[in-house]
Design a protein around this motif. Structure first.
Motif, mmCIF file in Angstrom:
data_model
loop_
_atom_site.group_PDB
_atom_site.id
_atom_site.type_symbol
_atom_site.label_atom_id
_atom_site.label_comp_id
_atom_site.label_asym_id
_atom_site.label_seq_id
_atom_site.Cartn_x
_atom_site.Cartn_y
_atom_site.Cartn_z
ATOM 1 N N LEU A 18 1.110 -1.385 -0.058
ATOM 2 C CA LEU A 18 -0.125 0.380 0.220
ATOM 3 C C LEU A 18 1.244 1.313 0.888
ATOM 4 O O LEU A 18 1.945 1.804 1.370
ATOM 5 N N ALA A 19 0.813 1.700 -1.381
ATOM 6 C CA ALA A 19 1.467 3.072 -1.375
ATOM 7 C C ALA A 19 0.856 4.514 -1.429
ATOM 8 O O ALA A 19 -0.185 4.899 -2.124
ATOM 9 N N ASN A 20 2.004 5.516 -0.770
ATOM 10 C CA ASN A 20 1.117 6.725 -1.172
ATOM 11 C C ASN A 20 1.971 8.144 -1.790
ATOM 12 O O ASN A 20 2.601 7.167 -2.550
ATOM 13 N N GLU A 21 1.232 8.903 -1.889
ATOM 14 C CA GLU A 21 2.005 9.336 -3.328
ATOM 15 C C GLU A 21 2.921 9.927 -3.095
ATOM 16 O O GLU A 21 3.848 9.948 -4.147
ATOM 17 N N GLU A 22 3.532 9.658 -1.851
ATOM 18 C CA GLU A 22 4.880 10.413 -1.547
ATOM 19 C C GLU A 22 5.870 8.703 -2.278
ATOM 20 O O GLU A 22 7.070 9.719 -1.899
ATOM 21 N N LYS A 23 5.559 7.981 -2.550
ATOM 22 C CA LYS A 23 6.502 6.705 -2.447
ATOM 23 C C LYS A 23 6.935 6.448 -1.560
ATOM 24 O O LYS A 23 7.205 5.298 -1.641
ATOM 25 N N GLU A 24 5.957 6.370 0.092
ATOM 26 C CA GLU A 24 5.886 5.968 0.951
ATOM 27 C C GLU A 24 4.651 4.637 0.789
ATOM 28 O O GLU A 24 4.221 4.488 0.007
ATOM 29 N N CYS A 25 5.349 3.269 1.398
ATOM 30 C CA CYS A 25 4.800 1.940 2.079
ATOM 31 C C CYS A 25 4.838 1.494 2.621
ATOM 32 O O CYS A 25 5.784 1.180 3.374
ATOM 33 N N VAL A 26 3.150 0.784 3.387
ATOM 34 C CA VAL A 26 3.759 -0.567 4.133
ATOM 35 C C VAL A 26 3.431 -1.089 3.350
ATOM 36 O O VAL A 26 3.082 -1.763 2.739
ATOM 37 N N ILE A 27 4.364 -2.674 4.086
ATOM 38 C CA ILE A 27 4.541 -4.063 3.680
ATOM 39 C C ILE A 27 2.925 -5.150 3.954
ATOM 40 O O ILE A 27 3.421 -5.479 5.243
ATOM 41 N N PHE A 28 2.065 -5.649 3.780
ATOM 42 C CA PHE A 28 1.200 -6.868 4.346
ATOM 43 C C PHE A 28 1.883 -7.967 4.002
ATOM 44 O O PHE A 28 2.021 -8.204 2.461
ATOM 45 N N ASP A 29 1.816 -8.742 4.947
ATOM 46 C CA ASP A 29 2.623 -10.375 4.657
ATOM 47 C C ASP A 29 3.050 -11.418 3.475
ATOM 48 O O ASP A 29 2.948 -11.554 2.485
ATOM 49 N N PRO A 30 4.449 -10.461 3.497
ATOM 50 C CA PRO A 30 5.909 -11.050 3.166
ATOM 51 C C PRO A 30 5.610 -12.299 3.041
ATOM 52 O O PRO A 30 6.752 -12.627 3.682
ATOM 53 N N GLY A 31 5.489 -13.430 2.026
ATOM 54 C CA GLY A 31 5.029 -14.416 2.731
ATOM 55 C C GLY A 31 6.445 -15.361 2.417
ATOM 56 O O GLY A 31 6.578 -16.590 2.602
ATOM 57 N N ALA A 32 7.415 -15.168 1.016
ATOM 58 C CA ALA A 32 7.968 -15.867 0.457
ATOM 59 C C ALA A 32 8.733 -14.792 -1.096
ATOM 60 O O ALA A 32 8.355 -14.148 -1.174
ATOM 61 N N GLN A 33 9.885 -15.767 -1.944
ATOM 62 C CA GLN A 33 9.906 -14.699 -3.068
ATOM 63 C C GLN A 33 10.568 -13.031 -2.182
ATOM 64 O O GLN A 33 10.059 -12.307 -2.882
ATOM 65 N N SER A 34 11.302 -13.041 -1.230
ATOM 66 C CA SER A 34 11.994 -12.325 -1.107
ATOM 67 C C SER A 34 11.869 -10.832 -2.375
ATOM 68 O O SER A 34 12.329 -9.681 -2.313
#
Length: 210
Positions: A18-34
């Motif tokens: 989920l990203a905002n207009e400033e290109k900051e983001c939060v990441i939900f459930d990074p489950g594999a394939q980093s």
């Protein structure tokens, strides 16, 4: 804000960015394939602020350490599953014949429902146990999105036959928390396609009793 669904790993577990207009983001459930997830973040030139876990089953946590270390991120998990990250017996990986999957300890422990502010991101944390004891859903009210993990799917609900699962509790979580959101709320699940609260209210066969 914008969001992207990225299915990862052998179970195609949905990670969301989920990203905002400033290109900051939060990441939900990074489950594999980093490497796949990091490549996407780099291509978009996003600036990650945090990793948010809906729960600690193995297919939702496999890339946590790599992404955490790459961007020096805090990791959020509910207190009822804070020890699951490091324990393959609790997070379920040892039962599926895929080897032991674990992650380091979370930096931030969610102990109750309420508003979680991370930079410009405002999320309401709902406790939605049943699929697992510490399952939570993250509701972005302004955006009309709820990240439901494995509580609610399009046309289905989470399994409850894993350790700590409780079918009656899961149905109550969905009814008392998720079904109370506006019907147009987009439900972003841990597996499968997106749906809406209204669609599940009308068509989900598991929820006919409500």
């Amino acid at each position: 804000m914008m969001y992207v669904q990225i299915p990862l790993g052998p179970l195609q577990t949905n990670c969301y960015v989920l990203a905002n207009e400033e290109k900051e983001c939060v990441i939900f459930d990074p489950g594999a394939q980093s490497e796949k997830l990091i490549r996407f973040i780099e291509e978009k030139q996003y600036k990650p602020l945090a990793i948010l876990l809906t729960h600690a089953h193995f297919d939702h946590i496999g890339a946590v350490d790599d992404v955490k270390e790459k961007y020096s991120l805090p990791v959020y998990i509910h207190q009822d599953e804070q020890h699951w990250l490091t324990d393959p017996a609790l997070n379920g990986s040892q039962f599926f014949g895929i080897g032991s999957i674990s992650a380091g300890e979370a930096t931030d422990i969610i102990s109750e429902e309420g508003i979680l502010n991370i930079g410009s991101f405002e999320l309401y944390v709902f406790e939605t146990p049943g699929h697992s004891p510490g399952s939570v859903s993250y509701y972005a009210a302004k955006e009309g999105l709820v990240f439901s993990g494995d509580a609610l799917f399009a046309g289905s609900i989470g399994r409850t036959d894993l350790p700590g699962g409780n079918h009656r509790q899961l149905l109550a979580s969905i009814d008392k928390k998720l079904m109370q959101l506006p019907e147009e709320t987009v439900v972003l699940s841990g597996h499968g396609s997106e749906t809406t609260v209204g669609q599940e209210m009308d068509q989900n066969p598991f929820l006919n009793g409500f």
